[in-house]
Structures are given as C-alpha cells and as structure tokens.
Design a protein around this motif. Structure first.
Motif, PDB file in Angstrom:
ATOM      1  N   LEU A 563      49.848  24.219  44.825  1.00  0.00           N
ATOM      2  CA  LEU A 563      49.713  25.644  44.516  1.00  0.00           C
ATOM      3  C   LEU A 563      48.258  25.918  44.152  1.00  0.00           C
ATOM      4  CD1 LEU A 563      51.379  28.262  44.213  1.00  0.00           C
ATOM      5  CD2 LEU A 563      51.546  27.746  41.763  1.00  0.00           C
ATOM      6  N   LEU A 564      47.615  26.792  44.926  1.00  0.00           N
ATOM      7  CA  LEU A 564      46.228  27.177  44.685  1.00  0.00           C
ATOM      8  C   LEU A 564      46.212  28.446  43.848  1.00  0.00           C
ATOM      9  CD1 LEU A 564      43.227  26.674  45.236  1.00  0.00           C
ATOM     10  CD2 LEU A 564      43.445  28.079  47.290  1.00  0.00           C
ATOM     11  N   ASN A 565      45.641  28.361  42.642  1.00  0.00           N
ATOM     12  CA  ASN A 565      45.630  29.494  41.710  1.00  0.00           C
ATOM     13  C   ASN A 565      44.210  30.016  41.544  1.00  0.00           C
ATOM     14  OD1 ASN A 565      48.459  29.240  40.964  1.00  0.00           O
ATOM     15  ND2 ASN A 565      47.838  27.376  39.889  1.00  0.00           N
ATOM     16  N   LYS A 566      44.129  31.259  41.147  1.00  0.00           N
ATOM     17  CA  LYS A 566      42.844  31.861  40.837  1.00  0.00           C
ATOM     18  C   LYS A 566      42.265  31.163  39.598  1.00  0.00           C
ATOM     19  CE  LYS A 566      40.744  36.333  39.722  1.00  0.00           C
ATOM     20  NZ  LYS A 566      41.020  37.774  39.485  1.00  0.00           N
ATOM     21  N   GLY A 567      40.999  30.751  39.675  1.00  0.00           N
ATOM     22  CA  GLY A 567      40.362  30.018  38.589  1.00  0.00           C
ATOM     23  C   GLY A 567      40.353  28.519  38.772  1.00  0.00           C
ATOM     24  N   ASP A 568      41.015  27.973  39.815  1.00  0.00           N
ATOM     25  CA  ASP A 568      41.002  26.529  40.051  1.00  0.00           C
ATOM     26  C   ASP A 568      39.622  26.075  40.511  1.00  0.00           C
ATOM     27  OD1 ASP A 568      43.608  26.394  39.350  1.00  0.00           O
ATOM     28  OD2 ASP A 568      44.408  26.170  41.379  1.00  0.00           O
ATOM     29  N   ILE A 569      39.293  24.830  40.174  1.00  0.00           N
ATOM     30  CA  ILE A 569      38.067  24.199  40.658  1.00  0.00           C
ATOM     31  C   ILE A 569      38.406  23.481  41.963  1.00  0.00           C
ATOM     32  CG2 ILE A 569      36.208  22.602  40.147  1.00  0.00           C
ATOM     33  CD1 ILE A 569      36.246  25.006  38.341  1.00  0.00           C
ATOM     34  N   ARG A 580      36.960  32.397  42.327  1.00  0.00           N
ATOM     35  CA  ARG A 580      36.762  33.648  41.571  1.00  0.00           C
ATOM     36  C   ARG A 580      37.750  34.731  41.999  1.00  0.00           C
ATOM     37  NH1 ARG A 580      32.692  36.222  42.691  1.00  0.00           N
ATOM     38  NH2 ARG A 580      31.716  35.087  44.399  1.00  0.00           N
ATOM     39  N   ALA A 581      38.119  34.709  43.273  1.00  0.00           N
ATOM     40  CA  ALA A 581      39.057  35.719  43.767  1.00  0.00           C
ATOM     41  C   ALA A 581      39.719  35.190  45.023  1.00  0.00           C
ATOM     42  CB  ALA A 581      38.342  37.042  44.052  1.00  0.00           C
ATOM     43  N   MET A 582      40.958  35.658  45.274  1.00  0.00           N
ATOM     44  CA  MET A 582      41.699  35.294  46.477  1.00  0.00           C
ATOM     45  C   MET A 582      42.297  36.560  47.074  1.00  0.00           C
ATOM     46  SD  MET A 582      43.650  31.653  45.940  1.00  0.00           S
ATOM     47  CE  MET A 582      44.814  32.352  44.796  1.00  0.00           C
ATOM     48  N   PHE A 583      42.276  36.640  48.406  1.00  0.00           N
ATOM     49  CA  PHE A 583      42.813  37.790  49.115  1.00  0.00           C
ATOM     50  C   PHE A 583      43.668  37.295  50.270  1.00  0.00           C
ATOM     51  CE2 PHE A 583      38.645  38.855  47.394  1.00  0.00           C
ATOM     52  CZ  PHE A 583      38.916  39.999  46.659  1.00  0.00           C
ATOM     53  N   ASP A 584      44.687  38.083  50.611  1.00  0.00           N
ATOM     54  CA  ASP A 584      45.468  37.766  51.791  1.00  0.00           C
ATOM     55  C   ASP A 584      44.791  38.349  53.028  1.00  0.00           C
ATOM     56  OD1 ASP A 584      45.945  40.432  51.577  1.00  0.00           O
ATOM     57  OD2 ASP A 584      48.087  40.263  51.153  1.00  0.00           O
ATOM     58  N   GLY A 587      43.512  41.936  52.877  1.00  0.00           N
ATOM     59  CA  GLY A 587      42.533  42.297  51.871  1.00  0.00           C
ATOM     60  C   GLY A 587      43.118  42.551  50.502  1.00  0.00           C
ATOM     61  N   LYS A 588      44.384  42.268  50.298  1.00  0.00           N
ATOM     62  CA  LYS A 588      45.031  42.486  49.009  1.00  0.00           C
ATOM     63  C   LYS A 588      44.808  41.273  48.111  1.00  0.00           C
ATOM     64  CE  LYS A 588      49.526  43.519  46.934  1.00  0.00           C
ATOM     65  NZ  LYS A 588      50.973  43.708  47.189  1.00  0.00           N
ATOM     66  N   SER A 589      44.447  41.531  46.860  1.00  0.00           N
ATOM     67  CA  SER A 589      44.174  40.445  45.922  1.00  0.00           C
ATOM     68  C   SER A 589      45.463  39.725  45.547  1.00  0.00           C
ATOM     69  CB  SER A 589      43.490  40.993  44.668  1.00  0.00           C
ATOM     70  OG  SER A 589      43.272  39.950  43.726  1.00  0.00           O
ATOM     71  N   VAL A 590      45.415  38.399  45.519  1.00  0.00           N
ATOM     72  CA  VAL A 590      46.562  37.578  45.129  1.00  0.00           C
ATOM     73  C   VAL A 590      46.091  36.592  44.066  1.00  0.00           C
ATOM     74  CG1 VAL A 590      47.763  37.796  47.332  1.00  0.00           C
ATOM     75  CG2 VAL A 590      46.107  35.957  47.014  1.00  0.00           C
ATOM     76  N   LYS A 591      47.025  36.118  43.259  1.00  0.00           N
ATOM     77  CA  LYS A 591      46.706  35.196  42.173  1.00  0.00           C
ATOM     78  C   LYS A 591      47.004  33.745  42.514  1.00  0.00           C
ATOM     79  CE  LYS A 591      47.339  38.555  38.428  1.00  0.00           C
ATOM     80  NZ  LYS A 591      48.054  38.858  37.149  1.00  0.00           N
ATOM     81  N   SER A 592      47.885  33.507  43.483  1.00  0.00           N
ATOM     82  CA  SER A 592      48.231  32.132  43.843  1.00  0.00           C
ATOM     83  C   SER A 592      48.692  32.109  45.287  1.00  0.00           C
ATOM     84  CB  SER A 592      49.316  31.561  42.926  1.00  0.00           C
ATOM     85  OG  SER A 592      50.506  32.324  43.040  1.00  0.00           O
ATOM     86  N   ALA A 593      48.653  30.931  45.879  1.00  0.00           N
ATOM     87  CA  ALA A 593      49.097  30.733  47.254  1.00  0.00           C
ATOM     88  C   ALA A 593      49.743  29.367  47.347  1.00  0.00           C
ATOM     89  CB  ALA A 593      47.924  30.839  48.230  1.00  0.00           C
ATOM     90  N   GLY A 594      50.938  29.335  47.961  1.00  0.00           N
ATOM     91  CA  GLY A 594      51.678  28.090  48.093  1.00  0.00           C
ATOM     92  C   GLY A 594      51.486  27.456  49.451  1.00  0.00           C
ATOM     93  N   PRO A 595      52.320  26.467  49.786  1.00  0.00           N
ATOM     94  CA  PRO A 595      52.181  25.757  51.061  1.00  0.00           C
ATOM     95  C   PRO A 595      52.335  26.692  52.257  1.00  0.00           C
ATOM     96  CG  PRO A 595      53.604  24.540  49.568  1.00  0.00           C
ATOM     97  CD  PRO A 595      53.368  25.868  48.936  1.00  0.00           C
ATOM     98  N   GLY A 603      33.825  32.069  45.822  1.00  0.00           N
ATOM     99  CA  GLY A 603      33.365  31.269  44.698  1.00  0.00           C
ATOM    100  C   GLY A 603      32.792  29.926  45.057  1.00  0.00           C
ATOM    101  N   LEU A 604      32.776  29.535  46.338  1.00  0.00           N
ATOM    102  CA  LEU A 604      32.198  28.249  46.715  1.00  0.00           C
ATOM    103  C   LEU A 604      30.681  28.314  46.665  1.00  0.00           C
ATOM    104  CD1 LEU A 604      34.505  27.213  49.692  1.00  0.00           C
ATOM    105  CD2 LEU A 604      34.328  26.068  47.496  1.00  0.00           C
ATOM    106  N   SER A 605      30.045  27.142  46.531  1.00  0.00           N
ATOM    107  CA  SER A 605      28.588  27.089  46.450  1.00  0.00           C
ATOM    108  C   SER A 605      27.919  27.317  47.793  1.00  0.00           C
ATOM    109  CB  SER A 605      28.157  25.729  45.896  1.00  0.00           C
ATOM    110  OG  SER A 605      28.658  24.678  46.711  1.00  0.00           O
TER     111      SER A 605
END
Length: 863
Positions: A563-569, A580-584, A587-595, A603-605
């Motif tokens: 499970l990929l959550n917002k704020g994970d490293i 920092r942020a996730m979108f489907d 373009g809708k913001s989501v907090k987590s995404a499963g398999p 947020g990547l470098s």
C-alpha cells in the motif's frame, strides 16, 4: 472360502436385493433373506446359470487355480568406502562412506499338470515367436555393433588428434623451459663473474690498506722513540699515553670494516623459485590501485601492462570486469568473478520481510492494450472509461504510455495504453513486462500489420495470455474472417479453431462487444488467480516520468503489491524522495493506492527511468543511501565502459576511413519519448554518417544545452518542449539549428534528409555513343587521326571516351578533335562518318572501337 451376504453381493453387483434373490432361486440356490450368506461355489453356480440364460457357454467353475505364485523379498546392506580425491590445489580430500540398501526379490510359480497339458497346443506357436524375436534381436545387435564400431573409430580419431595437439604443446613447453633454463644459466654465470671481480678488487684494496698501515707503523715508531728521548709526550702528559698494543688494536678495526666481512651478513629472505599465483576477486568495476593490491604488486606494474594494451589510465581510474580479467590473466594470476555485495538487499531486507509476511489477497488485473498505429487502441479505451483522450493526441497517435484504472460493474481493471508506432518498440516492451493480460487490437478493415506482429512477440516474450479485440467491425469494408486467418499464420489460434486465444469483435465507436471484452478479461484473470499483498511497504514500477515546470519531477507509478500512502519515503532507480502528493488518472488527489492501481506521484529528487522499480523504505536516510550507491555504481560502470571502448573505436575509425558525425541533442517532455527518440535516431546511422546523441534528457531546452550544442556542433531537437530565454539568445547569436517537433516520425524523416545531404553522391556512367575505327591517318604535325563510323548513339567532342580493342579497354581519356570532313563539329550522330583525334594517344588501330560516355551524380537518400 470367503462368504458374503446377499445384501453385500447385491451392493457389489449394483442390483436390488430382491432381484438377486430371484436369480439365486432360479439357479437352485437356497437363499431366503438378505442376511443369508453365499459361498464362492454358490457364486460360481449363479454365474454359470446367468451365462447359460444369455446363450453363452458356462466356462466358469469353482475349481482350484491352475497355478500358484510364491514371492519372497530379502533386504541387506552394503557399505561402500569413501573415495579420495585431489582438489585444484593438489590437496587430498576424502568423501564419507555410503551405506546402500540391497533388496532381492524372488518369485517361483507352480503350475498344475492339467494346465501344462493344455498349454502344449500353443507351445509350438510360442517357440516360433521366440525364434522370430531372437532373429530380430540378432539383427538389432548387429546394427548396434556397427554403430558402436563407427563411434569408437571416431573417438579414436579424436583422441589421436588431441594427442597430436598435446604433443605439439608439450614440445613448445619443453622448448620454452629449455630457453628459460639457458637464460638462467647465463645470468648465473654473469653474476658469478661479477662476484669474482668484486672479491678480487676487495683483495687488492686490502693489500693496499695493509701496505699503508705498515708504513704508518714505522713512522709512528720513529716518532715515539724521538719523544721518549726528549722526555715529552704528544698528549701532554705521559700517564695518558696509550701503549702500542692498544694502538695496534685500534688500527685493525678500520681494516676489518673496509675488508671482506668475516661472517655472512646477508638477509634471510630468499626469492621464491616459483611465482605466487593469487586468486583475484573481480567485481563489476574496480580501480587500478585495488586491482594491484589484490595481486600484491605495485600499481605502476598494472599501469605498465595497460599501456602495452593501448590504454592510458591513472591509479584511481575504474576498470570494467572484462579489462580487469585480461590484466589478471596477463600477469599470471587467476581471476575470480565476484558479484558485487548486494548492499541494497541488506538495506531492503526489512521491507522484503514485511512483504513476505503479508497476507495474499486477490488483486485487479493489469491489462496492456497493444496493436498497430491507428487501429483504435486509445479509442477503445476511451469508450471504456468514457473519455476523449484520443482527440487531443498530436498526429492522431498516442505518444506516451497511459495508465488508467476502470471500476466496472464486474470488477476493477487497470489498463496500460502503449503507442503503436514503430519508434515506440521499447515503450511497448516495458508495457508487456508489467502486465498480466495483453489485449491485441486489430482493425477489421486493415488486418495484421508490422506493429501487430511486434506486439505478439512482446506478449510471448513476457509469457502473458493474449486476448484479440477485432476492432472497427461496424465499417462496411470490415472483414473479421481475414483478420483471424492472418493471425492464425502468426500462430495465434482462436478457441473456435481449437486454440487457446479468445477473440472478441468490438467497435470503439458504437460500443458493440465492449461488455464481452470485459467479461473475457475478468474470466482470464480468474483463471490466472492474481494475488498480491495488500498491506505493508509498497513495491511498484515506473510507467512514465516527466519534468513539470510547476510541480517538478512527476512519475506515474503502478503499484504491484503493498500500500503506497501519501508521505511514504520511496526510492526508484537513482532517485528518492517523499510522496508529497498522489493523483489518479483524472487528476483527483488520493491518499493511498493498493495493488494494480496506477497513480501520479510528486516529490522525487529527479525523473527516474521508465521501467525502474519503486520501493517504499523505512526512513529517508536509508533511501538516500540506496540512491547514492546506485549513482556511484552507474557512474563507475559508465566510465569503465567508455574507457574500454576507446581502443575499439580507434581501430574502427582506422578501418572505416573518414566518417562524418551528425551530433544531436534531444530534449523531450517525458522519459519514454527520450528513450524512443534515442533508439530510433541511432538506427538511422550509415557507414559514412554516424548519428551521435550528445545529450538527452527530460525538460525544456536550457542555456547549458545551447552551450553544449555550440561546443559539439550539434543540432537541438525539442520534442513537446521549448527553449527558455537564455537558450534562445545563444541560438540566435551562434546561429544554431534548433527544431521543435510534436510527432516522432517527423523527427526521423528530417534526420534522414540531413544524413542524405551529408552522403557523397553516387556517380553513374551512361554510354551515349559508339564509333568503329575504319582506318587511321597519320600526320607528323597532328598525329594519328582515326577515320570512324558512328554505329550507335552520338559522339560528342567534350565527353570522355574509352578506346576498346577486342572489347578490352586499352585507354581512357578525352577527344582532341572531332571533324566532319574539314569542319570541326561538336557532335556526330549514328550512321555518319567522322575523323577523331584522341588526346595524348597515337596507338589507334583499324578495328578499334571508341566508346563515348557521360558521368552523372545522383543524390543518395537514406531509406
């Protein structure tokens, strides 16, 4: 004798008990109820009665069996002693002894005499069959013997050849040893002579010193006598005077130091008689200093060997594995390939353990849509997710990989839309690697095309099932049967023909067959039983990445498990960062995404490469360490590979002669387009013109890109990106060639035109006339004049000519003069006589032919 009840026998036979009682009564067997017992004789009697009632002969009897077989089994143990072997270091090793269980089985059959008498009738037939079998066995044995003899002859021949090779090698080795022994003896003789000369010189020195010492003693003695007479001492006081014995001992000390030492003071270290061979562990990349340290030699020795091989290196320069192996073998050591210590595995062990302990649950299927360009892949997906993405695509084709997930009434499905153009082969290959099911879209009015075949190959290489969607069936010219036949030639057999591929006829415009396609996808996913861990650290893949001016690096991630959550490293390839942020896909913001759910991550470098793995780690320090290790490894490998190819490039340039280079800088909006452009442009290179990608990256054209183009004399290509103000200023000042594109095949066409302009033109010769020499007139002032008859075409004065004798070219040059009677003419046509003077050639004879031709230059075009 075993007895059973009537009810048990009825169950075995499969009939009611009442019916069995009636049959027993007809056979004359007394049985009144289901619990009455029946013996084996009564069973045989009942069976004979039933056979006779059906018109068959009663052959079953309750007599004793005709033969009895007795079996016996014995088990014993054998102890096998261990064997002694020698390893490559000539050390003896022994293997433990083994205990083997031996099982002996014996069988003996006793046959009734009446049965033996009945078998006499078939004995002759058995004997004949046995004789025939023996004859066949003899023939087979003869054939096998011939084959074995032929194999033995071939093996003997190979052994003789190998023995000859070994003999030659042994002679060469003995010759080399003899030469080395001779050189060693010469060196030893030279050392002995040098030692004798040194000893002789030391003896001469000793004699000279002894002579000087004797003279000094005499002078000292005379002086002492003089001092004693005068009563004075040169030391001032007589009591401090040293005796002659003491002075004599002090004078001998320097003599011993300058002379030959009385004892052997040579150090105890002796040079080994045989070279020491080390096992050198070679990782993927190793510096010169580390390699020298493992071989116990100085780094200068390694650099010397590399210079002999044509490589100029420094002590800290990394070497690739192949070069290091050659160096180690050249210096007489044994290379051992060492896999790099998997530091990443140690750092990621916690996350992997959490993944392994998670519970497996069913996950949605990941479906990749493939097919030829303009066969309706994106339009089909648009109808499913009720959007209009295809309307906004440049040139009407998909340029990127799109990832979407669709919630249908029958379940969730994740789709990957790959481009169909030939330039995006690598992008389609990445889509096939992360997918569970491939949908091959084929237009019913177009049939199987080149990219259709490539999609089939990618699906087979990935080992995923294939579903064929025959699109555009609503068109009048649609012919689905032809599509099925063409796919059958590619070994894609439909289920109706006995194959394993599902075919669905659909229409992306009217929606016909869409429900059947979704049903086929979900049915295939049920068969595959797709599962993943829903909890724990996320693991996924980069589908696409780009650089957005306002949001920074943007990556499309397809979560495979966890499970990929917002704020994970997370860490991906050489990049890391915090989500920092996730979108489907909408373009809708989501907090987590499963398999099996695709999301856009910020947020990547930097922009990771498409296809890189994505992992969620415990903290940022660990992510930074993993990314740093990957960056160092990538840099070392790149430098080592560049250094290793310099020598090969030098030899290739020497063989090719003068080769022109077309330098190009590629900047695109997403990483997938950069990769596709690079591969497509490099394939256009020819033997005369090489395409070199100086730099390629994601994002707009910057001032540094323009400066690099000035330095390398490169052309700048911007694919869906533009140059900033600084870059435009440099382009205008330096007159650089910078072009913008939105469709990839326009880039390819322009590069082909540029290469065609750099190619040297093709020279073609065309014969325009042929004249036959009838007679030759010689003049002391003019020279030889050939009287000719023009037989073909026309003879022109300014065109080059060849003189042919017996159809062999004997001279090539130009005309000095061309006359018709006494007039100079520019051209003489066929059927006309003329006089021809050949420049700088007077050996024209009657019967020769003069061939007139023209050279034309034809521009070469890159296909």
């Amino acid at each position: 004798m075993s007895e059973v009840t009537v009810e048990q026998l009825a169950k075995v036979v499969g009939i009611p008990s009442e019916q069995l009682l009636g049959q027993l009564a007809e056979a004359g067997i007394q049985a009144k109820g289901p619990d009455d017992k029946i013996s084996d004789d009564e069973k045989s009697k009942l069976l004979n009665h039933l056979r006779q009632s059906h018109g068959k002969k009663a052959t079953i009897s309750a007599s004793a069996p005709s033969k009895v077989t007795l079996r016996r089994k014995t088990v014993s143990e054998l102890r096998q002693p261990g064997a002694t072997r020698r390893n490559p270091l000539n050390r003896a090793t022994s293997t433990p002894s083994k205990t083997v269980s031996v099982e002996v089985r014996k069988k003996r059959t006793y046959v009734k005499r009446s049965a033996v008498a009945g078998a006499d009738a078939t004995q002759q037939e058995a004997e004949a069959a046995r004789l025939a079998l023996e004859e066949q066995s003899k023939q087979q044995a003869v054939a096998e013997a011939e084959v074995e003899a032929r194999k033995a002859a071939e093996a003997k021949k190979r052994e003789e050849e190998q023995a000859e090779v070994r003999k030659v090698e042994e002679e060469a080795r003995l010759k080399a040893e003899e030469e080395a022994r001779r050189q060693a003896e010469e060196a030893s003789e030279a050392a002995r002579q040098a030692e004798e000369a040194r000893v002789k010189k030391e003896q001469e020195t000793k004699q000279q010193e002894a002579a000087r010492g004797k003279k000094g003693n005499k002078e000292s003695k005379g002086k002492e006598q003089k001092d004693s007479k005068s009563g004075s001492s040169r030391y001032g006081r007589k009591e401090l005077h040293v005796s002659k014995e003491g002075r004599g001992r002090r004078k001998k000390k320097p003599s011993r130091r300058r002379g030959t030492p009385a004892v052997d003071t040579e150090h105890g270290f002796q040079k080994p008689t045989t070279p020491v061979v080390h096992e050198v562990k070679i990782p993927e990349s190793i510096s010169v200093a580390e390699l020298a340290q493992q071989m116990s030699v100085k780094a200068a020795e390694v650099i010397k060997v590399l210079m002999k091989m044509g490589m100029m290196v420094t002590i800290n320069q990394p070497l690739d594995r192949d070069t290091s192996t050659l160096i180690v073998e050249e210096m007489g050591h044994t290379p051992v390939v060492q896999r790099d210590e998997d530091v990443e595995a140690d750092l990621l062990s916690t996350e992997d353990a959490a993944q392994a302990e998670g519970e497996q649950i069913a996950r949605p299927p990941v479906v990749t849509i493939m097919g030829h360009v303009d066969h309706g892949k994106t339009s089909l997906l648009d109808y499913i997710r009720t959007s209009k993405v295809a309307d906004g695509e440049a040139g009407g084709i998909t340029q990127h990989i799109g990832a979407y997930h669709v919630d249908t009434a029958k379940g969730t499905i994740s789709f990957l839309d790959t481009p169909g153009h030939a330039a995006f082969t690598a992008m389609r290959a990445r889509g096939a690697k992360v997918t569970d099911i491939v949908i091959l879209v084929v237009a019913a009015d177009d049939g199987v095309m080149p990219q259709t075949r490539e999609a089939i190959q990618h699906a087979r290489a990935a080992g995923v099932p294939l579903i064929v969607a025959v699109n555009k069936i609503d068109k009048p010219e649609a012919n689905p049967d032809r599509v099925i036949q063409e796919l059958a030639q590619e070994e894609v057999i439909p289920e109706d023909w006995g194959g394993d591929t599902m075919f669905v006829q659909v229409s992306a415009k009217s929606g016909e067959g869409i429900d059947d396609l979704l049903d086929a996808i979900l049915l295939q996913s049920e068969v595959l039983e797709l599962t993943a861990v829903a909890e724990g650290p996320a693991v996924g893949s980069i589908v696409e990445s780009s650089l957005d001016k306002g949001r920074g690096p943007v990556a499309t991630v397809l979560v495979r498990s966890g499970l990929l959550n917002k704020g994970d490293i997370i860490v991906s390839g050489k990049e890391y960062g915090r989500v920092r942020a996730m979108f489907d896909e909408n373009g809708k913001s989501v907090k987590s995404a499963g398999p099996s759910i695709p999301v856009v991550v910020l947020g990547l470098s930097g922009t990771p490469d498409a296809g890189d793995d994505v992992r969620a780690v415990a903290d940022e320090r660990r992510a930074r360490e993993i990314a740093s290790l990957r960056v160092d490894k990538h840099r070392d490998n790149r430098f080592a590979a560049q250094k290793a190819t310099k020598l090969d490039e030098m030899f290739s340039k020497m063989g090719q002669g003068d080769v022109q280079n077309l330098n190009i800088i590629v900047k695109a909006d997403v990483q997938g387009s950069v990769e596709a452009l690079r591969e497509s442009l490099l394939k256009i290179s020819t033997d005369e013109v090489k395409v070199a990608i100086v730099a390629a990256g994601v994002g707009g054209i910057s001032e540094s890109d323009a400066n690099l183009a000035v330095t390398s004399n490169a052309i700048i290509f911007g694919f869906n990106v533009r140059a900033d103000a600084g870059a435009r200023r440099i382009v205008e000042e330096q007159g650089l060639d910078m072009r913008y594109y939105g469709i990839i095949y326009e880039v390819i066409d322009d590069v082909k035109k540029a290469i065609s302009g750099m190619l040297s033109p093709e020279i073609r010769e065309e014969i325009i006339g042929l004249a036959e020499v009838r007679d030759v007139f010689r003049n002391s002032k003019i020279g030889a004049i050939a009287g000719c008859m023009v037989t073909e075409g026309a003879v022109r004065r300014n065109s080059p000519i060849r003189v042919l004798r017996d159809n062999v070219v004997i001279y090539e040059g130009a005309l000095e003069s061309l006359r018709r009677f006494k007039d100079d003419v520019p051209e003489v046509k066929a059927g006309t006589e003329c006089g021809v003077g050949v420049r700088n050639y007077n050996d024209v004879q009657a019967g020769d032919q003069i061939e007139v031709f023209e050279r034309t230059e034809i521009a070469r075009i890159v296909e």
